[in-house]
Design a protein around this motif. Structure first.
Motif, short mmCIF file in Angstrom:
data_model
loop_
_atom_site.label_atom_id
_atom_site.label_comp_id
_atom_site.label_asym_id
_atom_site.label_seq_id
_atom_site.Cartn_x
_atom_site.Cartn_y
_atom_site.Cartn_z
N GLY A 10 0.90 -1.35 0.06
CA GLY A 10 -0.21 -0.02 -0.10
C GLY A 10 0.79 1.29 -0.14
O GLY A 10 2.24 1.27 0.11
N PRO A 11 0.19 2.50 0.22
CA PRO A 11 0.88 3.51 -0.20
C PRO A 11 1.66 4.06 1.12
O PRO A 11 2.68 4.98 0.83
CB PRO A 11 -0.06 4.55 -0.45
CG PRO A 11 -1.47 4.17 0.36
CD PRO A 11 -1.18 2.65 0.14
N GLY A 12 1.75 3.42 2.27
CA GLY A 12 2.33 4.07 3.23
C GLY A 12 2.01 3.57 4.96
O GLY A 12 2.51 2.90 5.57
N ALA A 13 0.67 4.17 5.06
CA ALA A 13 0.15 3.68 6.58
C ALA A 13 -0.23 2.24 6.51
O ALA A 13 -0.71 1.59 5.60
CB ALA A 13 -1.23 4.52 6.84
N TYR A 14 0.01 1.80 7.69
CA TYR A 14 -0.34 0.41 8.07
C TYR A 14 -1.80 0.21 7.85
O TYR A 14 -2.01 -0.93 7.32
CB TYR A 14 0.24 0.21 9.74
CG TYR A 14 -0.06 -1.16 10.17
CD1 TYR A 14 0.89 -2.42 9.88
CD2 TYR A 14 -1.26 -1.53 10.96
CE1 TYR A 14 0.39 -3.81 10.24
CE2 TYR A 14 -1.38 -2.66 11.29
CZ TYR A 14 -0.51 -3.81 11.05
OH TYR A 14 -0.90 -4.92 11.62
N GLU A 15 -2.31 1.21 8.27
CA GLU A 15 -3.83 0.77 8.02
C GLU A 15 -4.54 0.40 6.67
O GLU A 15 -5.27 0.11 6.25
CB GLU A 15 -4.77 2.27 8.51
CG GLU A 15 -4.82 2.38 9.92
CD GLU A 15 -3.26 2.79 10.35
OE1 GLU A 15 -2.39 3.27 9.62
OE2 GLU A 15 -3.08 2.49 11.72
N GLN A 16 -3.58 0.97 5.67
CA GLN A 16 -3.75 0.90 4.07
C GLN A 16 -3.36 -0.41 3.49
O GLN A 16 -3.12 -0.70 2.51
CB GLN A 16 -3.52 2.07 3.28
CG GLN A 16 -4.52 3.24 3.87
CD GLN A 16 -4.54 4.47 2.87
OE1 GLN A 16 -3.55 4.66 2.03
NE2 GLN A 16 -5.72 5.09 2.75
N MET A 17 -2.63 -1.21 4.51
CA MET A 17 -2.27 -2.60 3.75
C MET A 17 -3.43 -3.39 3.95
O MET A 17 -4.20 -3.48 4.89
CB MET A 17 -1.13 -3.08 4.83
CG MET A 17 0.34 -2.67 4.66
SD MET A 17 1.46 -3.04 5.93
CE MET A 17 1.83 -4.79 5.24
N THR A 18 -3.15 -4.60 3.10
CA THR A 18 -4.54 -5.58 3.17
C THR A 18 -4.34 -6.53 4.09
O THR A 18 -3.05 -6.83 4.52
CB THR A 18 -4.69 -6.18 1.84
OG1 THR A 18 -3.52 -7.10 1.62
CG2 THR A 18 -4.92 -5.49 0.63
N LEU A 19 -5.34 -7.06 4.67
CA LEU A 19 -4.96 -8.22 5.80
C LEU A 19 -4.31 -9.27 5.31
O LEU A 19 -3.34 -9.94 6.21
CB LEU A 19 -6.56 -8.66 6.30
CG LEU A 19 -7.08 -8.07 7.48
CD1 LEU A 19 -8.37 -8.80 7.90
CD2 LEU A 19 -5.97 -8.57 8.73
N GLU A 20 -4.22 -9.50 4.02
CA GLU A 20 -3.75 -10.75 3.44
C GLU A 20 -2.00 -10.44 3.60
O GLU A 20 -1.29 -11.27 4.07
CB GLU A 20 -4.12 -10.95 1.86
CG GLU A 20 -3.38 -12.10 1.49
CD GLU A 20 -3.57 -12.45 0.03
OE1 GLU A 20 -4.14 -11.45 -0.73
OE2 GLU A 20 -3.43 -13.65 -0.55
N ALA A 21 -1.84 -9.15 3.12
CA ALA A 21 -0.40 -8.54 3.14
C ALA A 21 0.31 -8.51 4.59
O ALA A 21 1.36 -9.24 4.75
CB ALA A 21 -0.37 -7.25 2.41
N ILE A 22 -0.77 -8.30 5.41
CA ILE A 22 -0.14 -8.36 6.94
C ILE A 22 0.14 -9.65 7.46
O ILE A 22 1.17 -10.05 7.89
CB ILE A 22 -1.20 -7.72 8.10
CG1 ILE A 22 -1.18 -6.09 7.56
CG2 ILE A 22 -0.92 -7.93 9.39
CD1 ILE A 22 -2.40 -5.30 8.10
N ARG A 23 -0.99 -10.61 7.05
CA ARG A 23 -0.80 -11.95 7.67
C ARG A 23 0.34 -12.90 6.97
O ARG A 23 1.24 -13.30 7.57
CB ARG A 23 -2.13 -12.73 7.41
CG ARG A 23 -3.06 -12.24 8.25
CD ARG A 23 -4.24 -13.24 8.28
NE ARG A 23 -5.36 -12.63 9.11
CZ ARG A 23 -6.52 -12.75 8.95
NH1 ARG A 23 -7.16 -13.27 7.90
NH2 ARG A 23 -6.99 -12.06 9.83
N VAL A 24 0.59 -12.42 5.74
CA VAL A 24 1.80 -12.95 4.93
C VAL A 24 3.09 -12.34 5.58
O VAL A 24 4.09 -13.08 5.92
CB VAL A 24 1.91 -12.73 3.42
CG1 VAL A 24 3.05 -12.83 2.77
CG2 VAL A 24 0.92 -13.45 2.63
N LEU A 25 3.33 -11.09 5.71
CA LEU A 25 4.54 -10.50 6.21
C LEU A 25 4.75 -11.22 7.75
O LEU A 25 5.70 -11.47 8.18
CB LEU A 25 4.49 -8.96 6.27
CG LEU A 25 4.29 -8.52 5.01
CD1 LEU A 25 4.56 -6.81 5.29
CD2 LEU A 25 5.81 -8.83 4.39
#
Ligand code: SAH
Length: 248
Positions: A10-25
């Motif tokens: 996403g563009p920068g903020a944690y809140e604008q990451m997808t849940l899928e991206a968060i889980r993968v990371l």
């Protein structure tokens, strides 16, 4: 399995990451990326093996991630915005035949056009073209041809890589092409540092945009013939109000 995930953060903020991206990371052992992007996410994913690379070393960065995965370490290669939109996903897949034991998954992210569009209002409610003004990998003549074609077809246009230290005149050049068939009063928007420190946005006309300097952390929006300013918002009508009035 030797997994490599190509993750759009996403563009920068944690809140604008997808849940899928968060889980993968969260699940990966190693995270590879350009220093600026790693700095955006590091605090949210402690305990990872971080591997940072400078800008412009895209192939080296991809190979590093592929090698890490090939060695059995589940790895994420992070890109800003979406990993496929001017991101590393394509290059990773082109290099993949050299690493037959690696399995790649591409994880989408919120691209700058979408995050910036939301800040401006609703500029992307109709057909749009994304055009990068960077001529590092694309000949300038092709960029000009695409700008002209998008202008002729009255697409809303989002310009990525509108400028850099070496490419000061590119936005002006683009505006001059667009002004051949679009009014100088066309509604435009510029958004800088979307969801990062120093976020700024501005609405202006195409005539004024041609005289404006922007930097590479900016995405530029050029409206179509119907795009209008409603209060502080940039809005491209989808056509519903016309339908309501029975004029279609
Ligand atoms: N993969 C990225 C694009 C990389 S190309 C994405 O999907 O967003 C780099 C260009 O993207 C920049 O020059 C700028 O035009 C745009 N961009 C990326 N992140 C941005 C941000 N946080 N704010 C404004 N523009 C951004």
């Amino acid at each position: 399995m030797n997994d490599l995930y190509v993750v759009g953060i996403g563009p920068g903020a944690y809140e604008q990451m997808t849940l899928e991206a968060i889980r993968v990371l969260e699940s990966c052992q190693a995270i590879v990326g350009y220093t600026v992007y790693i700095d955006l996410i590091r605090e949210h994913f402690p305990g990872k093996a971080y591997i940072t690379t400078p800008m412009r070393q895209e192939e080296a960065r991809c190979r590093m991630a592929l090698e890490k995965a090939a060695a059995g370490c589940s790895t994420a290669l992070v890109c800003s915005g979406d990993s496929g939109v001017y991101g590393m996903a394509g290059l990773v897949l082109e290099l993949l035949p050299d690493y037959p034991d690696v399995h790649v998954s591409v994880i989408p992210g919120v691209t700058a056009a979408l995050a910036g569009g939301a800040l401006l209002g609703a500029p992307l409610s109709h057909d749009l073209a994304l055009i990068s003004l960077s001529d590092l990998l694309t000949p300038m003549e092709k960029i000009r041809t695409r700008l002209q074609a998008a202008a002729d077809a009255d697409f809303v246009i989002c310009l990525y890589n509108p400028s850099s230290k070496k490419r000061k005149g590119h936005l002006k050049m683009a505006c001059e092409i667009l002004l051949r068939c679009r009014s100088k009063d066309t509604v435009c928007g510029i958004v800088k540092n979307i969801s990062r420190e120093g976020q700024e946005l501005e609405l202006l006309t195409l005539g004024d945009l041609a005289e404006t300097e922007v930097d590479m952390s900016t995405t530029v929006f050029i409206g179509n013939a119907q795009t209008k300013k409603i209060g502080p918002y940039m809005v491209t009508p989808r056509g519903y109000t016309v339908m309501l009035h029975g004029e279609m």
